[in-house]
Design a protein around this motif. Structure first.
Motif, PDB file in Angstrom:
ATOM      1  N   VAL A  37     -14.940  -6.731   0.514  1.00 34.80           N
ATOM      2  CA  VAL A  37     -14.632  -6.704   1.950  1.00 34.80           C
ATOM      3  C   VAL A  37     -13.164  -7.069   2.163  1.00 34.80           C
ATOM      4  N   PHE A  38     -12.695  -8.101   1.457  1.00 35.84           N
ATOM      5  CA  PHE A  38     -11.278  -8.463   1.544  1.00 35.84           C
ATOM      6  C   PHE A  38     -10.390  -7.348   1.009  1.00 35.84           C
ATOM      7  N   GLN A  39     -10.816  -6.688  -0.059  1.00 35.49           N
ATOM      8  CA  GLN A  39     -10.041  -5.582  -0.616  1.00 35.49           C
ATOM      9  C   GLN A  39      -9.908  -4.449   0.389  1.00 35.49           C
ATOM     10  N   HIS A  40     -10.965  -4.183   1.133  1.00 28.63           N
ATOM     11  CA  HIS A  40     -10.901  -3.130   2.138  1.00 28.63           C
ATOM     12  C   HIS A  40      -9.943  -3.507   3.257  1.00 28.63           C
ATOM     13  N   ASP A  41      -9.902  -4.784   3.611  1.00 30.20           N
ATOM     14  CA  ASP A  41      -8.930  -5.259   4.590  1.00 30.20           C
ATOM     15  C   ASP A  41      -7.508  -4.913   4.160  1.00 30.20           C
ATOM     16  N   LYS A  42      -7.214  -5.078   2.859  1.00 35.02           N
ATOM     17  CA  LYS A  42      -5.882  -4.771   2.349  1.00 35.02           C
ATOM     18  C   LYS A  42      -5.573  -3.283   2.498  1.00 35.02           C
ATOM     19  N   VAL A  43      -6.573  -2.437   2.251  1.00 35.43           N
ATOM     20  CA  VAL A  43      -6.383  -0.998   2.425  1.00 35.43           C
ATOM     21  C   VAL A  43      -6.054  -0.687   3.879  1.00 35.43           C
ATOM     22  N   LEU A  44      -6.753  -1.315   4.801  1.00 30.70           N
ATOM     23  CA  LEU A  44      -6.519  -1.082   6.227  1.00 30.70           C
ATOM     24  C   LEU A  44      -5.121  -1.536   6.640  1.00 30.70           C
ATOM     25  N   GLU A  45      -4.646  -2.623   6.059  1.00 32.66           N
ATOM     26  CA  GLU A  45      -3.310  -3.094   6.377  1.00 32.66           C
ATOM     27  C   GLU A  45      -2.256  -2.091   5.925  1.00 32.66           C
ATOM     28  N   GLU A  46      -2.516  -1.422   4.805  1.00 27.85           N
ATOM     29  CA  GLU A  46      -1.573  -0.440   4.288  1.00 27.85           C
ATOM     30  C   GLU A  46      -1.668   0.895   5.009  1.00 27.85           C
ATOM     31  N   ARG A  47      -2.802   1.148   5.670  1.00 32.79           N
ATOM     32  CA  ARG A  47      -3.014   2.425   6.362  1.00 32.79           C
ATOM     33  C   ARG A  47      -3.522   2.136   7.775  1.00 32.79           C
ATOM     34  N   PRO A  48      -2.671   1.613   8.633  1.00 33.90           N
ATOM     35  CA  PRO A  48      -3.113   1.162   9.964  1.00 33.90           C
ATOM     36  C   PRO A  48      -3.661   2.280  10.843  1.00 33.90           C
ATOM     37  N   LEU A  49      -3.284   3.531  10.572  1.00 37.61           N
ATOM     38  CA  LEU A  49      -3.792   4.627  11.398  1.00 37.61           C
ATOM     39  C   LEU A  49      -5.297   4.800  11.246  1.00 37.61           C
ATOM     40  N   MET A  50      -5.846   4.249  10.189  1.00 43.63           N
ATOM     41  CA  MET A  50      -7.287   4.352   9.993  1.00 43.63           C
ATOM     42  C   MET A  50      -8.044   3.636  11.107  1.00 43.63           C
TER      43      MET A  50
END
Length: 209
Positions: free
Chosen positions: A167-180
């Motif tokens: 879940v934390f790893q997915h947060d990092k992905v979202l931070e890198e791709r804010p348009l998601m």
């Protein structure tokens, strides 16, 4: 209902607990701390719920047993982690969830006061928006979308709920791709990505969220 109450009160109700060993082993449901409003937390990890092989009657009975055994009187909330859940493997579908919700005793439904929906996908948002008015007891009004784990702390103190590392790893992905967050680019972890992977794969659950 009386059977479940008796089992919850009986610390030696091992025979009844044995009925649910298959679901206990999945560890998708656990009773944890309390939120900032004093409600007992039921943590649900969508990725761990192998929906296609679980009978909905069995799942409904397990939910009732778990609540009455571990939170028999308290007001309740659900922290649901939708991270990495996909429609082919981990989602029981909105119609089945509605059936389960309406099948549990009314006092349990009334005790459920909030649902924190962590990492909602575009499809789940759209589905809930379309069918929300058909959900009983104002269930849709109890849903609060949580796009990042950090926003969960608005309602739940840190340390009150165990959060899987992915879940934390997915947060990092979202931070890198804010348009998601605005569903402008595809989310590899949302259920939308499963439309091709799971194409043609039957599900026992029927309609999927």
């Amino acid at each position: 209902m009386d059977d479940f109450v008796n089992v919850a009160a009986d610390p030696h109700g091992n025979e009844e607990r044995d009925r649910f060993l298959d679901l206990e082993e999945l560890q998708f449901l656990s009773t944890e701390g309390i939120d900032k409003h004093g409600r007992r937390i039921l943590r649900i990890v969508g990725k761990f719920l192998h929906a296609p092989i679980i009978n909905r009657l069995h799942l409904k009975d397990y939910l009732i047993f778990k609540i009455l055994a571990e939170a028999p009187q308290e007001p309740l909330c659900i922290v649901y982690f939708h991270t990495d859940a996909n429609r082919a493997e981990n989602s029981p579908g909105i119609l089945n969830l509605r059936w389960i919700y309406e099948a549990v005793p009314q006092d349990l439904r009334q005790r459920l006061e909030a649902i924190y929906f962590v990492h909602p996908g575009a499809l789940s948002r759209m589905t809930l928006a379309m069918v929300g008015r058909f959900l009983s007891d104002g269930l849709y009004d109890k849903v609060k979308y949580v796009n990042r784990v950090e926003f969960l702390w608005d309602d739940v103190r840190k340390g009150q709920v165990e959060i899987p590392e992915f879940v934390f790893q997915h947060d990092k992905v979202l931070e890198e791709r804010p348009l998601m967050d605005y569903f402008i680019e595809p989310d590899p972890f949302s259920m939308l990505s499963s439309s091709s992977v799971g194409h043609g794969k039957p599900s026992r659950w029927g309609t999927i969220m």
